[in-house]
Design a protein around this motif. Structure first.
Motif, PDB file in Angstrom:
ATOM      1  N   GLY A   1       0.832  -1.204   0.000  1.00 50.58           N
ATOM      2  CA  GLY A   1       0.000   0.000   0.000  1.00 50.58           C
ATOM      3  C   GLY A   1       0.858   1.241   0.000  1.00 50.58           C
ATOM      4  O   GLY A   1       2.064   1.183  -0.266  1.00 50.58           O
ATOM      5  N   ARG A   2       0.214   2.351   0.354  1.00 54.77           N
ATOM      6  CA  ARG A   2       0.947   3.621   0.367  1.00 54.77           C
ATOM      7  C   ARG A   2       2.140   3.563   1.321  1.00 54.77           C
ATOM      8  O   ARG A   2       3.107   4.293   1.155  1.00 54.77           O
ATOM      9  CB  ARG A   2      -0.002   4.750   0.764  1.00 54.77           C
ATOM     10  CG  ARG A   2       0.204   5.937  -0.122  1.00 54.77           C
ATOM     11  CD  ARG A   2      -0.719   7.116   0.106  1.00 54.77           C
ATOM     12  NE  ARG A   2      -2.056   6.853   0.536  1.00 54.77           N
ATOM     13  CZ  ARG A   2      -3.142   7.223  -0.130  1.00 54.77           C
ATOM     14  NH1 ARG A   2      -3.032   7.811  -1.298  1.00 54.77           N
ATOM     15  NH2 ARG A   2      -4.337   6.998   0.355  1.00 54.77           N
TER      16      ARG A   2
ATOM     17  N   LYS B   1       2.403  -0.356  10.735  1.00 56.31           N
ATOM     18  CA  LYS B   1       2.999   0.196  11.951  1.00 56.31           C
ATOM     19  C   LYS B   1       1.973   0.867  12.856  1.00 56.31           C
ATOM     20  O   LYS B   1       2.290   1.193  13.990  1.00 56.31           O
ATOM     21  CB  LYS B   1       4.182   1.105  11.619  1.00 56.31           C
ATOM     22  CG  LYS B   1       3.912   2.293  10.759  1.00 56.31           C
ATOM     23  CD  LYS B   1       5.244   2.989  10.486  1.00 56.31           C
ATOM     24  CE  LYS B   1       5.002   4.308   9.792  1.00 56.31           C
ATOM     25  NZ  LYS B   1       6.236   4.969   9.424  1.00 56.31           N
TER      26      LYS B   1
ATOM     27  N   GLN C   1     -12.983  -0.310   0.384  1.00 57.48           N
ATOM     28  CA  GLN C   1     -12.848  -0.589  -1.060  1.00 57.48           C
ATOM     29  C   GLN C   1     -11.717  -1.574  -1.322  1.00 57.48           C
ATOM     30  O   GLN C   1     -11.749  -2.313  -2.287  1.00 57.48           O
ATOM     31  CB  GLN C   1     -12.582   0.711  -1.836  1.00 57.48           C
ATOM     32  CG  GLN C   1     -13.707   1.708  -1.804  1.00 57.48           C
ATOM     33  CD  GLN C   1     -13.599   2.678  -0.638  1.00 57.48           C
ATOM     34  OE1 GLN C   1     -12.781   2.509   0.250  1.00 57.48           O
ATOM     35  NE2 GLN C   1     -14.452   3.688  -0.639  1.00 57.48           N
TER      36      GLN C   1
ATOM     37  N   LEU D   1       7.187  -2.262   7.797  1.00 60.17           N
ATOM     38  CA  LEU D   1       7.241  -3.316   6.774  1.00 60.17           C
ATOM     39  C   LEU D   1       8.654  -3.505   6.232  1.00 60.17           C
ATOM     40  O   LEU D   1       9.032  -4.598   5.802  1.00 60.17           O
ATOM     41  CB  LEU D   1       6.243  -3.035   5.642  1.00 60.17           C
ATOM     42  CG  LEU D   1       6.537  -1.901   4.656  1.00 60.17           C
ATOM     43  CD1 LEU D   1       7.255  -2.428   3.414  1.00 60.17           C
ATOM     44  CD2 LEU D   1       5.251  -1.248   4.231  1.00 60.17           C
TER      45      LEU D   1
ATOM     46  N   GLY E   1      -6.513  -0.733   4.991  1.00 64.46           N
ATOM     47  CA  GLY E   1      -7.678  -1.613   5.093  1.00 64.46           C
ATOM     48  C   GLY E   1      -8.982  -0.883   4.830  1.00 64.46           C
ATOM     49  O   GLY E   1     -10.005  -1.177   5.483  1.00 64.46           O
TER      50      GLY E   1
ATOM     51  N   GLY F   1      -9.201  -4.674  -5.231  1.00 65.63           N
ATOM     52  CA  GLY F   1     -10.266  -3.977  -4.525  1.00 65.63           C
ATOM     53  C   GLY F   1     -11.501  -3.800  -5.378  1.00 65.63           C
ATOM     54  O   GLY F   1     -11.630  -4.399  -6.443  1.00 65.63           O
ATOM     55  N   GLN F   2     -12.370  -2.961  -4.877  1.00 65.06           N
ATOM     56  CA  GLN F   2     -13.671  -2.724  -5.517  1.00 65.06           C
ATOM     57  C   GLN F   2     -13.516  -2.323  -6.979  1.00 65.06           C
ATOM     58  O   GLN F   2     -14.286  -2.757  -7.828  1.00 65.06           O
ATOM     59  CB  GLN F   2     -14.354  -1.598  -4.743  1.00 65.06           C
ATOM     60  CG  GLN F   2     -15.762  -1.299  -5.156  1.00 65.06           C
ATOM     61  CD  GLN F   2     -16.278  -0.103  -4.363  1.00 65.06           C
ATOM     62  OE1 GLN F   2     -16.122  -0.036  -3.145  1.00 65.06           O
ATOM     63  NE2 GLN F   2     -16.885   0.840  -5.037  1.00 65.06           N
TER      64      GLN F   2
ATOM     65  N   ILE G   1      -0.897  -1.311   4.195  1.00 63.75           N
ATOM     66  CA  ILE G   1      -2.244  -1.038   3.640  1.00 63.75           C
ATOM     67  C   ILE G   1      -3.170  -0.793   4.825  1.00 63.75           C
ATOM     68  O   ILE G   1      -3.199  -1.594   5.767  1.00 63.75           O
ATOM     69  CB  ILE G   1      -2.731  -2.245   2.800  1.00 63.75           C
ATOM     70  CG1 ILE G   1      -1.846  -2.417   1.564  1.00 63.75           C
ATOM     71  CG2 ILE G   1      -4.198  -2.099   2.422  1.00 63.75           C
ATOM     72  CD1 ILE G   1      -2.209  -3.589   0.678  1.00 63.75           C
TER      73      ILE G   1
ATOM     74  N   GLN H   1      -3.769  -3.420  -9.004  1.00 58.74           N
ATOM     75  CA  GLN H   1      -4.734  -2.944  -7.999  1.00 58.74           C
ATOM     76  C   GLN H   1      -5.759  -4.003  -7.602  1.00 58.74           C
ATOM     77  O   GLN H   1      -6.406  -4.629  -8.433  1.00 58.74           O
ATOM     78  CB  GLN H   1      -5.483  -1.714  -8.516  1.00 58.74           C
ATOM     79  CG  GLN H   1      -6.395  -1.103  -7.452  1.00 58.74           C
ATOM     80  CD  GLN H   1      -7.223   0.041  -7.984  1.00 58.74           C
ATOM     81  OE1 GLN H   1      -6.718   0.862  -8.744  1.00 58.74           O
ATOM     82  NE2 GLN H   1      -8.480   0.094  -7.591  1.00 58.74           N
TER      83      GLN H   1
HETATM   84  C1  LIG Z   1     -14.997   4.725  -5.507  1.00 61.46           C
HETATM   85  C2  LIG Z   1     -13.724   4.265  -4.859  1.00 61.46           C
HETATM   86  C3  LIG Z   1     -13.153   3.090  -5.286  1.00 61.46           C
HETATM   87  C4  LIG Z   1     -11.970   2.634  -4.686  1.00 61.46           C
HETATM   88  N1  LIG Z   1     -11.432   1.445  -5.086  1.00 61.46           N
HETATM   89  C5  LIG Z   1     -10.336   0.976  -4.450  1.00 61.46           C
HETATM   90  C6  LIG Z   1      -9.778  -0.289  -4.785  1.00 61.46           C
HETATM   91  O1  LIG Z   1     -10.239  -0.984  -5.703  1.00 61.46           O
HETATM   92  N2  LIG Z   1      -8.709  -0.716  -4.100  1.00 61.46           N
HETATM   93  C7  LIG Z   1      -8.129   0.008  -3.085  1.00 61.46           C
HETATM   94  O2  LIG Z   1      -7.145  -0.447  -2.485  1.00 61.46           O
HETATM   95  N3  LIG Z   1      -8.625   1.212  -2.752  1.00 61.46           N
HETATM   96  C8  LIG Z   1      -9.691   1.726  -3.427  1.00 61.46           C
HETATM   97  N4  LIG Z   1     -10.159   2.955  -3.099  1.00 61.46           N
HETATM   98  C9  LIG Z   1      -9.340   3.807  -2.209  1.00 61.46           C
HETATM   99  C10 LIG Z   1      -9.507   3.493  -0.732  1.00 61.46           C
HETATM  100  O3  LIG Z   1     -10.604   4.202  -0.210  1.00 61.46           O
HETATM  101  C11 LIG Z   1      -8.231   3.888   0.039  1.00 61.46           C
HETATM  102  O4  LIG Z   1      -7.983   5.251  -0.195  1.00 61.46           O
HETATM  103  C12 LIG Z   1      -6.997   3.101  -0.359  1.00 61.46           C
HETATM  104  O5  LIG Z   1      -7.262   1.723  -0.303  1.00 61.46           O
HETATM  105  C13 LIG Z   1      -5.877   3.441   0.607  1.00 61.46           C
HETATM  106  O6  LIG Z   1      -4.699   2.795   0.202  1.00 61.46           O
HETATM  107  P1  LIG Z   1      -3.605   2.415   1.290  1.00 61.46           P
HETATM  108  O7  LIG Z   1      -4.208   1.554   2.343  1.00 61.46           O
HETATM  109  O8  LIG Z   1      -2.433   1.901   0.552  1.00 61.46           O
HETATM  110  O9  LIG Z   1      -3.174   3.844   1.845  1.00 61.46           O
HETATM  111  P2  LIG Z   1      -3.407   4.515   3.250  1.00 61.46           P
HETATM  112  O10 LIG Z   1      -4.827   4.518   3.628  1.00 61.46           O
HETATM  113  O11 LIG Z   1      -2.686   5.827   3.194  1.00 61.46           O
HETATM  114  O12 LIG Z   1      -2.657   3.547   4.265  1.00 61.46           O
HETATM  115  C14 LIG Z   1      -1.283   3.382   4.328  1.00 61.46           C
HETATM  116  C15 LIG Z   1      -1.002   2.507   5.531  1.00 61.46           C
HETATM  117  O13 LIG Z   1       0.384   2.197   5.575  1.00 61.46           O
HETATM  118  C16 LIG Z   1       0.795   2.198   6.915  1.00 61.46           C
HETATM  119  N5  LIG Z   1       2.256   2.416   6.891  1.00 61.46           N
HETATM  120  C17 LIG Z   1       2.924   3.522   6.500  1.00 61.46           C
HETATM  121  N6  LIG Z   1       4.250   3.299   6.527  1.00 61.46           N
HETATM  122  C18 LIG Z   1       4.410   2.021   6.938  1.00 61.46           C
HETATM  123  C19 LIG Z   1       5.548   1.218   7.158  1.00 61.46           C
HETATM  124  N7  LIG Z   1       6.796   1.652   6.930  1.00 61.46           N
HETATM  125  N8  LIG Z   1       5.373  -0.052   7.599  1.00 61.46           N
HETATM  126  C20 LIG Z   1       4.122  -0.533   7.831  1.00 61.46           C
HETATM  127  N9  LIG Z   1       3.013   0.201   7.633  1.00 61.46           N
HETATM  128  C21 LIG Z   1       3.150   1.461   7.182  1.00 61.46           C
HETATM  129  C22 LIG Z   1       0.014   3.293   7.572  1.00 61.46           C
HETATM  130  O14 LIG Z   1      -0.081   3.081   8.974  1.00 61.46           O
HETATM  131  C23 LIG Z   1      -1.346   3.155   6.869  1.00 61.46           C
HETATM  132  O15 LIG Z   1      -2.207   2.300   7.596  1.00 61.46           O
HETATM  133  C24 LIG Z   1     -11.339   3.414  -3.676  1.00 61.46           C
HETATM  134  C25 LIG Z   1     -11.931   4.611  -3.259  1.00 61.46           C
HETATM  135  C26 LIG Z   1     -13.099   5.030  -3.848  1.00 61.46           C
HETATM  136  C27 LIG Z   1     -13.712   6.320  -3.368  1.00 61.46           C
END
Ligand SMILES: Cc1cc2nc3c(=O)[nH]c(=O)nc-3n(C[C@H](O)[C@H](O)[C@H](O)COP(=O)(O)OP(=O)(O)OC[C@H]3O[C@@H](n4cnc5c(N)ncnc54)[C@H](O)[C@@H]3O)c2cc1C
Length: 325
Positions: free
Chosen positions: A211-212, A290, A274, A308, A271, A253-254, A269, A251
């Motif tokens: 994830g991000r 973390k 979507q 991670l 969680g 997800g939804q 990620i 990707q």
């Molecule tokens: C209509 C719609 C459709 C969507 N479809 C999808 C989809 O298909 N798939 C999808 O994934 N999302 C989808 N999204 C986006 C979704 O809502 C989230 O924004 C997205 O999943 C967030 O991605 P993320 O968890 O990677 O990022 P973030 O929410 O920014 O989370 C990053 C996580 O990484 C952790 N982290 C940071 N650094 C470290 C490290 N060094 N070690 C361990 N952990 C760390 C943080 O604590 C945080 O929990 C959609 C949104 C909308 C509105």
């Protein structure tokens, strides 16, 4: 009354996909005594797929081979399938719930004026009646559906229904069906593959997703090493794709791919709902984050709170020791 069940055996570049055997497994769950299971293979070079399927004891394998079927084109494929349907007169047609199956199944349902049950993850029979389970609301609930009348069209989610096993000494008849050669309104000129082509994400038994939290394209490197070691595939959240760390082909997800591997490892990620829509049916979910409050831990079977970039290389090292010994 006995039924004829037609299984669409998906192949890619002439190679049978695992989901084809799972779709055949679904047909066996539906079939009662006296029912006939038949297989349809279409493509431009299907010799290998057809010969692999001979061991599975279907009553008939229908083949449609033509250059028009080299790349997926719904117009060409639907006319090939309709030609087979005209011959087989099936009571049920089964597809994998893949990009191609999701495209073809409704076309077939419309053509047969049939009901469709999609994205089936389990099949039971109650009093001789097939009951299909499918997830709702991104896996938060499940519904059980039955057909009231036929014909049936069903799509089966990959990695959920056990694949059919070969039957020793099985014989099967092969029937070549002539491709109707419709005048196609559009044709595929070229296919540009974006994924690495190592292991198909939607069929992988192990998925390591970033994830991000991976923070950069290079941040995916430790995940790729772990995936290579375990024979898995790398996936991603939309957050990672939107940030440009990886291709949207990864990707989950939804609005991405739906995966149901045996093991899903979510790294960095959060969680979001979507994301969960694409992976919450995985058999075992391991989350590395973390933030101990990250929502991913609510669906995880095992959670590791930590960075991670420390945890993933450690896991790789430990798995390597175990696998080598
Ligand atoms: C209509 C719609 C459709 C969507 N479809 C999808 C989809 O298909 N798939 C999808 O994934 N999302 C989808 N999204 C986006 C979704 O809502 C989230 O924004 C997205 O999943 C967030 O991605 P993320 O968890 O990677 O990022 P973030 O929410 O920014 O989370 C990053 C996580 O990484 C952790 N982290 C940071 N650094 C470290 C490290 N060094 N070690 C361990 N952990 C760390 C943080 O604590 C945080 O929990 C959609 C949104 C909308 C509105």
């Amino acid at each position: 009354m006995s039924k004829t069940i037609l299984v669409y055996a998906e192949n890619r570049d002439g190679k049978l996909r695992q989901v084809a055997l799972e779709t055949l497994g679904a047909a066996r769950l539906i079939a009662g005594d006296g029912d006939s299971i038949r297989i349809l293979v279409a493509g431009s070079n299907i010799t290998e797929a057809v010969s692999a399927l001979k061991a599975y004891g279907a009553d008939t394998i229908y083949t449609v081979e033509h250059d028009d079927l080299e790349s997926y084109n719904p117009e060409a494929y639907i006319s090939a399938i309709e030609a087979v349907i005209g011959q087989a007169q099936p009571d049920a047609v089964l597809f994998g719930h893949t990009a191609i199956g999701r495209d073809l199944a409704p076309l077939v349902a419309a053509s047969l004026n049939a009901g469709q049950i999609s994205d089936v993850i389990a099949i039971e029979t109650e009093g001789g009646e097939a009951v299909f389970t499918r997830p709702l609301y991104a896996g938060k609930a499940f519904e059980k559906r039955v057909f009231q009348n036929g014909p049936w069209v069903v799509t089966v989610r990959p990695n959920n229904i056990p694949a059919a096993e070969a039957i020793e000494g099985a014989g099967t008849s092969i029937e070549d069906i002539a491709y109707p050669a419709p005048s196609l309104r559009s044709v595929v000129k070229d296919v540009v593959r974006k994924t690495t082509g190592k292991i198909d994400l939607s069929e992988a038994k192990i998925v390591i997703s970033g994830g991000r939290g991976v923070k950069s394209a290079e941040g995916f490197q430790p995940l790729e090493e772990l995936a290579d070691l375990l024979g898995g595939a790398v996936g991603a959240s939309r957050g990672a794709c939107d940030a440009g760390y990886c291709d949207y082909a990864l990707q989950i997800g939804q609005t991405g791919k739906v995966v149901t591997p045996e093991i899903y490892i979510a790294c960095g990620i959060s969680g979001a709902i979507q994301h969960l829509a694409g992976m919450s049916q995985s058999r075992v979910i391991i989350a590395i984050n973390k933030d101990p409050e990250a929502p991913i831990f609510k669906v995880a079977d095992y959670g590791i709170v930590g960075d991670l970039f420390d945890i993933v290389p450690l896991l790789t090292e430990e798995f390597r020791k175990v696998l080598v010994s």
